[in-house]
Design an enzyme around this catalytic site. Structure first.
Site, PDB file in Angstrom:
ATOM      1  CG  ASP A  45      -0.390  -0.057   2.519  1.00  0.00           C
ATOM      2  OD1 ASP A  45       0.841  -0.196   2.619  1.00  0.00           O
ATOM      3  OD2 ASP A  45      -1.143   0.055   3.519  1.00  0.00           O
ATOM      4  CB  SER A  46       4.579   1.658  -0.312  1.00  0.00           C
ATOM      5  OG  SER A  46       4.706   0.516  -1.137  1.00  0.00           O
ATOM      6  CG  ASP A  84       0.558  -3.969   2.174  1.00  0.00           C
ATOM      7  OD1 ASP A  84       0.700  -4.787   3.094  1.00  0.00           O
ATOM      8  OD2 ASP A  84       1.406  -3.097   1.890  1.00  0.00           O
ATOM      9  CE  LYS A 114       3.356  -5.894   3.677  1.00  0.00           C
ATOM     10  NZ  LYS A 114       2.978  -4.718   4.500  1.00  0.00           N
ATOM     11  CD  GLU A 116       0.734  -1.436   8.114  1.00  0.00           C
ATOM     12  OE1 GLU A 116       0.438  -0.642   9.048  1.00  0.00           O
ATOM     13  OE2 GLU A 116       1.157  -1.050   7.009  1.00  0.00           O
ATOM     14  CD  GLU A 183       8.300  -0.299   7.105  1.00  0.00           C
ATOM     15  OE1 GLU A 183       7.355  -1.018   6.740  1.00  0.00           O
ATOM     16  OE2 GLU A 183       8.474   0.866   6.683  1.00  0.00           O
TER      17      GLU A 183
HETATM   18  O1  KIV Z   1       3.627  -1.035   1.580  1.00  0.00           O
HETATM   19  C1  KIV Z   1       4.750  -1.535   1.400  1.00  0.00           C
HETATM   20  O2  KIV Z   1       5.392  -1.365   0.368  1.00  0.00           O
HETATM   21  C2  KIV Z   1       5.301  -2.354   2.468  1.00  0.00           C
HETATM   22  C3  KIV Z   1       6.750  -2.715   2.379  1.00  0.00           C
HETATM   23  C4  KIV Z   1       7.584  -1.536   2.627  1.00  0.00           C
HETATM   24  C5  KIV Z   1       7.103  -3.832   3.277  1.00  0.00           C
HETATM   25  O3  KIV Z   1       4.618  -2.682   3.390  1.00  0.00           O
END
Ligand code: KIV
Length: 276
Positions: A45-46, A84, A114, A116, A183
């Site tokens: 989600d970056s 994510d 994924k 958090e 992280e």
């Molecule tokens: O959102 C993302 O790209 C991430 C990575 C930095 C692990 O969670």
């Protein structure tokens, strides 16, 4: 061509072979990473920051993630594809989480989702895993909690925080997570977590002793116009092209050259990260 599965990653941990991972958000880059030999592609989600230009990951929606995941999945033949779950699509209940995780897998082609968080997410992770949806955990600097953390800061620097993170890692493993992203935590803490749990850890700003490494593609290609975090490295420096940069990253992770001490945080870290 042998497809990478959760079992491949597990076997790599047992064999001591480093797992390589990068983010991707579109077909062309996914194709390049897949053919270069990256084992794990993450639609992070970056993308809210590096693709959409927001200053955090919070505005990203499930529709955004389904769209980008679908694009990336078309380029993914060998790599395992993790995606994510965006902010507020899984936190409130396991039932809500499974509906959104199901969309990522069914419509987005994800092999794994994924999410958090530590202890508080254990019930949800168990719920998903029991129903056949593989989960990647994410501990340490969890960008969706940026406002609670007071910025993108290194986590686990004091004894209580470190003990909590270690405990969370055990809890996520027991809940059934297949892998855990660590992280921006001190390298020694990541080493200790990696040594004490049986599932692979994938580090980003967590030192060289994790079972694998991940970076945000735009950071490691020097494409993101904002300052990149200290734990990243620009692989386009002296590279003849993007494919050379990716190959060098893979080589440096596999041989333990990346991350170096300059990309890691000591126990009592003075630095704070600028972006994720
Ligand atoms: O959102 C993302 O790209 C991430 C990575 C930095 C692990 O969670």
């Amino acid at each position: 061509m042998k497809k990478i599965t959760v079992h491949t990653l597990q076997q790599m941990k047992q064999d001591g072979e480093k797992i390589t991972s990068l983010t991707a958000y579109d077909y062309s880059f996914a194709h390049l990473l897949d053919r270069s030999g990256i084992e794990l592609i993450l639609v992070g989600d970056s993308l809210g920051m590096v693709m959409q230009g927001h200053d955090s990951t919070l505005p990203v929606t499930i529709e955004d993630m389904v769209y980008h995941s679908r694009c990336v999945s078309r380029g993914c033949e060998r790599s395992l594809l993790a995606v994510d779950m965006p902010f507020m699509t899984y936190q409130d209940s396991p039932e809500h989480a499974i509906r959104n995780a199901g969309r990522l897998m069914q419509q987005g082609g994800a092999h794994m989702v994924k999410l958090e968080g530590g202890n508080v997410m254990a019930e949800t992770i168990h719920f998903l895993v029991q129903r056949g949806l593989p989960v990647c955990g994410h501990l340490g600097l969890t960008p969706q909690s940026v406002h609670q953390m007071g910025g993108y800061r290194v986590q686990g620097r004091n004894k209580d925080q470190a003990a909590q993170l270690l405990n969370d890692a055990h809890i996520l493993e027991q809940a059934g997570a297949s892998i855990i992203v660590l992280e921006a935590i001190p390298a020694e803490l990541a080493k200790s977590i990696t040594g004490q749990i049986n599932i692979p850890t994938i580090g980003i700003g967590a030192g060289k002793d994790c079972d694998g490494q991940v970076l945000v593609l735009q950071d490691m290609l020097g494409l993101y116009p904002q300052p990149s975090p200290r734990f990243s490295k620009n692989y386009m420096d002296n590279a003849s092209g993007i494919d050379t940069a990716i190959t060098r990253y893979i080589h440096e992770v596999k041989t333990g050259l990346f991350p170096g001490p300059e990309h890691s945080f000591p126990g009592i870290a003075k630095a704070k990260t600028t972006t994720t």
